[in-house]
Design a protein around this motif. Structure first.
Motif, PDB file in Angstrom:
ATOM      1  N   ARG A  41       5.667  -7.571  -1.240  1.00 55.79           N
ATOM      2  CA  ARG A  41       5.413  -6.630  -0.156  1.00 55.79           C
ATOM      3  C   ARG A  41       6.637  -5.726  -0.010  1.00 55.79           C
ATOM      4  O   ARG A  41       7.775  -6.201  -0.061  1.00 55.79           O
ATOM      5  CB  ARG A  41       5.167  -7.389   1.151  1.00 55.79           C
ATOM      6  N   VAL A  42       6.368  -4.420   0.104  1.00 55.79           N
ATOM      7  CA  VAL A  42       7.464  -3.458   0.290  1.00 55.79           C
ATOM      8  C   VAL A  42       7.311  -2.888   1.700  1.00 55.79           C
ATOM      9  O   VAL A  42       6.386  -2.121   1.951  1.00 55.79           O
ATOM     10  CB  VAL A  42       7.391  -2.294  -0.731  1.00 55.79           C
ATOM     11  N   GLY A  92       0.442  -5.732 -16.325  1.00 58.60           N
ATOM     12  CA  GLY A  92      -0.073  -4.631 -15.524  1.00 58.60           C
ATOM     13  C   GLY A  92       0.326  -4.826 -14.071  1.00 58.60           C
ATOM     14  O   GLY A  92       0.904  -5.855 -13.721  1.00 58.60           O
ATOM     15  N   TRP A  93       0.042  -3.840 -13.251  1.00 59.06           N
ATOM     16  CA  TRP A  93       0.369  -3.965 -11.830  1.00 59.06           C
ATOM     17  C   TRP A  93      -0.574  -3.085 -11.041  1.00 59.06           C
ATOM     18  O   TRP A  93      -1.187  -2.164 -11.573  1.00 59.06           O
ATOM     19  CB  TRP A  93       1.834  -3.591 -11.570  1.00 59.06           C
ATOM     20  N   ASP A  94      -0.681  -3.383  -9.764  1.00 54.65           N
ATOM     21  CA  ASP A  94      -1.523  -2.596  -8.873  1.00 54.65           C
ATOM     22  C   ASP A  94      -0.779  -2.469  -7.557  1.00 54.65           C
ATOM     23  O   ASP A  94      -0.152  -3.429  -7.101  1.00 54.65           O
ATOM     24  CB  ASP A  94      -2.878  -3.305  -8.672  1.00 54.65           C
ATOM     25  N   TYR A  95      -0.843  -1.291  -6.967  1.00 58.12           N
ATOM     26  CA  TYR A  95      -0.090  -1.054  -5.726  1.00 58.12           C
ATOM     27  C   TYR A  95      -1.014  -0.459  -4.679  1.00 58.12           C
ATOM     28  O   TYR A  95      -1.666   0.561  -4.931  1.00 58.12           O
ATOM     29  CB  TYR A  95       1.082  -0.112  -6.030  1.00 58.12           C
ATOM     30  N   SER A 119      -1.224   1.906   1.121  1.00 59.23           N
ATOM     31  CA  SER A 119      -1.426   1.826   2.572  1.00 59.23           C
ATOM     32  C   SER A 119      -0.892   0.507   3.140  1.00 59.23           C
ATOM     33  O   SER A 119      -0.539   0.429   4.308  1.00 59.23           O
ATOM     34  CB  SER A 119      -2.902   1.994   2.922  1.00 59.23           C
ATOM     35  N   GLU A 120      -0.825  -0.528   2.311  1.00 54.53           N
ATOM     36  CA  GLU A 120      -0.358  -1.830   2.789  1.00 54.53           C
ATOM     37  C   GLU A 120       1.051  -2.166   2.296  1.00 54.53           C
ATOM     38  O   GLU A 120       1.642  -3.155   2.719  1.00 54.53           O
ATOM     39  CB  GLU A 120      -1.306  -2.944   2.303  1.00 54.53           C
ATOM     40  N   GLY A 121       1.556  -1.372   1.341  1.00 56.91           N
ATOM     41  CA  GLY A 121       2.849  -1.687   0.720  1.00 56.91           C
ATOM     42  C   GLY A 121       2.790  -3.005  -0.041  1.00 56.91           C
ATOM     43  O   GLY A 121       3.740  -3.785  -0.043  1.00 56.91           O
ATOM     44  N   PHE A 122       1.656  -3.241  -0.699  1.00 54.78           N
ATOM     45  CA  PHE A 122       1.401  -4.523  -1.366  1.00 54.78           C
ATOM     46  C   PHE A 122       1.343  -4.312  -2.881  1.00 54.78           C
ATOM     47  O   PHE A 122       0.573  -3.487  -3.369  1.00 54.78           O
ATOM     48  CB  PHE A 122       0.061  -5.060  -0.833  1.00 54.78           C
ATOM     49  N   ILE A 123       2.176  -5.037  -3.607  1.00 52.11           N
ATOM     50  CA  ILE A 123       2.194  -4.891  -5.071  1.00 52.11           C
ATOM     51  C   ILE A 123       1.700  -6.181  -5.716  1.00 52.11           C
ATOM     52  O   ILE A 123       2.167  -7.263  -5.373  1.00 52.11           O
ATOM     53  CB  ILE A 123       3.618  -4.618  -5.613  1.00 52.11           C
ATOM     54  N   LEU A 124       0.773  -6.049  -6.647  1.00 46.85           N
ATOM     55  CA  LEU A 124       0.336  -7.194  -7.453  1.00 46.85           C
ATOM     56  C   LEU A 124       0.847  -6.983  -8.865  1.00 46.85           C
ATOM     57  O   LEU A 124       0.710  -5.888  -9.415  1.00 46.85           O
ATOM     58  CB  LEU A 124      -1.186  -7.260  -7.497  1.00 46.85           C
ATOM     59  N   VAL A 125       1.416  -8.013  -9.438  1.00 46.69           N
ATOM     60  CA  VAL A 125       2.000  -7.887 -10.766  1.00 46.69           C
ATOM     61  C   VAL A 125       1.412  -8.953 -11.680  1.00 46.69           C
ATOM     62  O   VAL A 125       1.359 -10.129 -11.315  1.00 46.69           O
ATOM     63  CB  VAL A 125       3.541  -8.056 -10.680  1.00 46.69           C
ATOM     64  N   HIS A 126       0.965  -8.521 -12.848  1.00 47.30           N
ATOM     65  CA  HIS A 126       0.429  -9.466 -13.843  1.00 47.30           C
ATOM     66  C   HIS A 126       1.533  -9.729 -14.867  1.00 47.30           C
ATOM     67  O   HIS A 126       1.931  -8.840 -15.601  1.00 47.30           O
ATOM     68  CB  HIS A 126      -0.805  -8.845 -14.498  1.00 47.30           C
ATOM     69  N   GLN A 170      15.257  -0.675  -1.429  1.00 46.58           N
ATOM     70  CA  GLN A 170      14.888  -1.456  -0.233  1.00 46.58           C
ATOM     71  C   GLN A 170      14.458  -2.856  -0.666  1.00 46.58           C
ATOM     72  O   GLN A 170      14.004  -3.034  -1.805  1.00 46.58           O
ATOM     73  CB  GLN A 170      13.744  -0.786   0.524  1.00 46.58           C
ATOM     74  N   ALA A 171      14.615  -3.788   0.252  1.00 41.64           N
ATOM     75  CA  ALA A 171      14.321  -5.183  -0.099  1.00 41.64           C
ATOM     76  C   ALA A 171      12.822  -5.387  -0.295  1.00 41.64           C
ATOM     77  O   ALA A 171      12.015  -5.011   0.552  1.00 41.64           O
ATOM     78  CB  ALA A 171      14.829  -6.093   0.992  1.00 41.64           C
ATOM     79  N   VAL A 172      12.480  -5.963  -1.435  1.00 45.65           N
ATOM     80  CA  VAL A 172      11.085  -6.291  -1.728  1.00 45.65           C
ATOM     81  C   VAL A 172      10.924  -7.787  -1.486  1.00 45.65           C
ATOM     82  O   VAL A 172      11.721  -8.583  -1.972  1.00 45.65           O
ATOM     83  CB  VAL A 172      10.769  -5.944  -3.200  1.00 45.65           C
ATOM     84  N   GLU A 173       9.891  -8.133  -0.691  1.00 52.79           N
ATOM     85  CA  GLU A 173       9.714  -9.562  -0.386  1.00 52.79           C
ATOM     86  C   GLU A 173       8.551 -10.123  -1.188  1.00 52.79           C
ATOM     87  O   GLU A 173       7.576  -9.421  -1.434  1.00 52.79           O
ATOM     88  CB  GLU A 173       9.373  -9.745   1.099  1.00 52.79           C
ATOM     89  N   SER A 174       8.650 -11.401  -1.535  1.00 55.86           N
ATOM     90  CA  SER A 174       7.501 -12.069  -2.139  1.00 55.86           C
ATOM     91  C   SER A 174       6.413 -12.186  -1.079  1.00 55.86           C
ATOM     92  O   SER A 174       6.707 -12.465   0.076  1.00 55.86           O
ATOM     93  CB  SER A 174       7.889 -13.476  -2.601  1.00 55.86           C
ATOM     94  N   ALA A 175       5.169 -11.939  -1.456  1.00 54.99           N
ATOM     95  CA  ALA A 175       4.063 -12.046  -0.489  1.00 54.99           C
ATOM     96  C   ALA A 175       3.235 -13.279  -0.818  1.00 54.99           C
ATOM     97  O   ALA A 175       3.149 -13.690  -1.981  1.00 54.99           O
ATOM     98  CB  ALA A 175       3.203 -10.799  -0.564  1.00 54.99           C
TER      99      ALA A 175
END
Lengths: 490, 273
Positions: free
Chosen positions: A10-11, A40-43, A46-53, A78-83
């Motif tokens: 989460r960003v 791959g990845w998806d962002y 609107s939620e600041g949510f990143i999914l990473v494969h 900026q700090a990116v947190e694990s979601a």
């Protein structure tokens, strides 16, 4: 064994997609240098949510996740947190990739249009057999992926049913002997082969009666770099080859005239003029040395290339200096060819030329750039370590495309490490590195070099092995890879 | 041309075909009303987005929307002509029709009794209840609301909800093992009728929409993250070849449940990443 994982981050400040894309590219390069893979990845902006494969070894996923978050944080500022992605509170879950790597995908997409019947199998059944083999014997993946290759899942299911027990063992996810035999011949038949073109080497004589090697490859490259549209190039090359058939020498002047005339026939605007300006670009370039203007020459370019690459106090292989000299020449030509009406000469200072060389040097030797801040011995140690990590990872993947990428990366890193240990600047090309290694060993007759000699032989075989391998070739590649990993080098 | 991407997912209980494609915005059939505040929120999100991230789920045969009524309504209101859908076979027993039970907190037993009386509900035993019944459940009594048809049962469901809202009681929508909450977290349950699948299609075809959150469709697998550019969906005619290539551009991965993304998913996910 590498596995697929989906990681969530989460960003908080929800940066734009472009910034996330850049961060992913950088973090992806980092994980790939360690034998993992960013699938791959998806962002969701609107939620600041990143999914990473990610594809990685299970034991390394936690460490990779932390490093990935750190790299992305650094890139985004900026700090990116694990979601949380699993209801148990975890920030990653196991996933199952469906489609194969780009190399395997490309092969399958190419051959999916030429489904020919073989033995007692229809075209669809043969293609399903290929899918089964390329997707690791996983029938769930075969059925799911079939639609991506315009094969209806019903047909894939029916084909699996027919293949089962005769060509494949569905339970074990393995090929049976007849399946292997069929694929051994089929895969070799399906490979694209280069058209047997004009390979005769000619000598090109310039206006000052100096000669250099000339080939149709060089002509095609000049045409492309000078901006001649791609659609004209095959025909121009064919016509020139016909014109020069049987000759051993050609003057640059007559060659450029023939090509110019051919371009003028095909494109009646200024394309021919640009090509002509490109070919003669270096004739108009002068270099200011010790207060005197001197026509630029290949020996001068090679000297600058050697001096630039030599800044790391390592031996510079001549092929590497030659490659950089070519790049410097290309850059000068491109700049001048874009202004074909300019007839006056261009004078460059030695500093300007050195600047071009410095800028282009990482394109021929990445190590040259990295050694700006690193000690060669430490660099060699890290290269060899990462090289081994990549080769180990190659052993643990059954996707042929991913495996070949890992092998090539691993070989590049290990050859670079070995060369640095011998005090030589490595290049970005594996075969060039192996050639230099072999030449160096020839001059030493030490028994301790036996391991490296065997390494060179195996590395060449692996580097030149086909990406998409038949079952028989696959066994051979795995054998070579296994031996290479076990080798004690240096 | 309209076929795009047909994916067969093998599950323990059988297999499920998903076909990702696009439908004209008027070609699909809603069967429930929307919640206005939820719709407004989705419209705002769509205005700020360049993609339709997830397809809505529809029945391949009838075009009935099984999941995604709000997204469909938002796209319709914003003028999109097409919507990306995932077609499933509604008659496949793996696609399950369930309901959302309304759970209320702190409702006085006297009010529950008053409502039961007003809506001609009579106390019944649990084994007397049928799927098509509208039921009120308090910690001590089970009431069946008298209705002549499923349609009437839904009309009365709406009326009871409105009556409770007038008294200031808003429902929580719960599923599954809701009974464990009777008398503990909740003091009243309003249990909608459970229509048959053919009833739902019939209602939608007849244009009579059920109250919001009347049905709950459980599809054992769904695609997410297809990210189709909204620009493509605003054209009068859709280029299906382009859509097909856009879908093939991405690399799907299978995720086994449970997974938490924008919400908790209990089904198999095919995430196009």
């Amino acid at each position: 064994m590498r596995r697929d994982y989906l990681l969530a981050f989460r960003v908080p400040e929800k940066p734009p997609t472009e910034a996330v894309s850049k961060a992913m590219r950088e973090a992806g390069a980092w994980v790939e240098s360690r034998g993992a893979l960013l699938g791959g990845w998806d962002y969701d902006e609107s939620e600041g949510f990143i999914l990473v494969h990610l594809k990685s070894e299970e034991a390394e996923i936690e460490q990779l996740k932390a490093a990935f978050a750190e790299l992305v944080s650094e890139s985004l500022g900026q700090a990116v947190e694990s979601a949380v992605i699993s209801p148990q509170g975890g920030s990653y879950v196991k996933a199952q990739g469906i489609l194969p790597s780009p190399s395997v995908m490309g092969f399958l997409l190419r051959v999916s249009h030429q489904r020919e019947a073989k033995c007692d199998l229809t075209g669809n059944e043969v293609f399903t057999l290929l899918l089964f083999y390329m997707l690791g014997g996983d029938t769930t993946r075969v059925v799911l992926a079939s639609s991506f290759f315009d094969l209806d899942p019903d047909e894939a299911e029916a084909a699996l049913h027919k293949l089962s027990g005769r060509y494949i063992d569905v339970e074990r996810g393995e090929l049976l002997k007849p399946g292997e035999k069929l694929l051994d011949s089929l895969i070799r038949d399906l490979r694209a082969r280069p058209v047997a073109g004009e390979r005769a080497l000619l000598s090109l004589i310039d206006e000052e009666y100096r000669t250099e090697d000339f080939s149709m490859d060089k002509l095609a490259r000049s045409l492309y770099l000078s901006g001649v549209p791609y659609r004209y190039i095959p025909e121009i090359v064919k016509q020139v080859a016909g014109t020069l058939r049987g000759r051993r020498f050609v003057s640059r002047r007559s060659l450029a005239s023939v090509v110019r005339s051919l371009i003028e026939d095909m494109d009646r605007t200024d394309t021919a003029l640009r090509f002509y300006a490109y070919v003669h670009a270096l004739d108009r370039v002068y270099v200011l040395r010790d207060g005197r203007e001197e026509r630029i020459s290949w020996s001068l370019l090679r000297g600058i290339a050697r001096a630039t690459l030599g800044k790391r106090a390592l031996k510079v292989p001549s092929a590497l200096a030659e490659a950089l000299a070519e790049l410097i020449a290309d850059r000068i030509r491109e700049a001048i060819a874009s202004e074909p009406w300019r007839s006056e000469g261009v004078t460059l200072s030695e500093e300007e030329l050195a600047g071009i060389a410095e800028d282009a040097a990482p394109l021929v030797s990445r190590a040259w750039a990295e050694l700006r801040e690193a000690d060669p011995r430490e660099c060699a140690r890290i290269y060899k370590l990462r090289g081994r990590e990549n080769l180990q990872a190659a052993k643990g993947t059954y996707d042929f495309g991913e495996r070949k990428d890992l092998i090539l990366r691993g070989l590049h890193l290990t050859t670079s490490g070995l060369l640095l240990e011998l005090g030589v600047l490595p290049s970005n090309y594996i075969e060039q590195n192996l050639g230099v290694l072999r030449t160096m060993l020839k001059s030493r007759a030490e028994t301790s070099d036996e391991g490296i000699r065997r390494y060179i032989s195996l590395a060449l075989k692996l580097a030149r092995s086909p990406t998409i391998v038949s079952p028989r070739e696959n066994r051979q590649v795995l054998k070579w890879l296994d031996e290479l990993i076990k080798l004690e080098m240096g | 041309m309209p076929s795009c991407l047909k994916l067969r997912i093998r599950l323990n209980e059988g297999s499920l075909d998903l076909r990702i494609t696009a439908k004209g915005i008027g070609e699909v059939l809603p069967h429930e009303e929307v919640i206005p505040t939820h719709l407004d929120r989705l419209k705002l999100a769509l205005i700020n987005s360049t993609f339709q991230r997830n397809p809505i789920i529809v029945d391949a045969a009838s075009g009935l929307i099984l999941d995604g009524t709000h997204r469909w309504a938002a796209m319709r209101d914003l003028g999109y002509r097409w919507i990306v859908v995932c077609e499933v076979d509604y008659s496949n027993p793996l696609v399950v029709l369930d309901r959302w039970v309304r759970a209320y907190r702190h409702v006085e037993s006297s009010l529950a009794e008053e409502i039961a009386k007003e809506f001609e509900a009579e106390p019944v035993e649990r084994d007397e209840i049928r799927n098509e019944d509208l039921v009120l459940e308090t910690p001590s009594t089970l009431y069946r609301v008298s209705c002549v048809s499923v349609k009437e049962a839904f009309a009365k469901l709406r009326a009871i909800e409105e009556r409770l809202l007038q008294y200031g009681y808003a429902p929580f929508y719960v599923t599954g093992d809701y009974k464990s909450g009777v008398g503990k977290r909740y003091s009243l349950f309003l249990i909608p009728p459970l229509p048959s699948k053919s009833n739902v299609v019939e209602f939608a075809r007849g244009g009579s929409l059920l109250p919001p959150k009347s049905t709950r469709h459980l599809v054992p697998a769904r695609p997410l993250g297809v990210n189709v550019p909204l620009k493509l969906l605003s054209n009068e005619s859709l280029d299906f070849e382009a859509l097909s290539e856009i879908l093939r551009q991405r690399n799907p991965v299978l995720l086994r449940p449970p997974v938490r993304l924008d919400r908790d998913y209990q089904e198999l996910l095919l995430y196009f990443i």
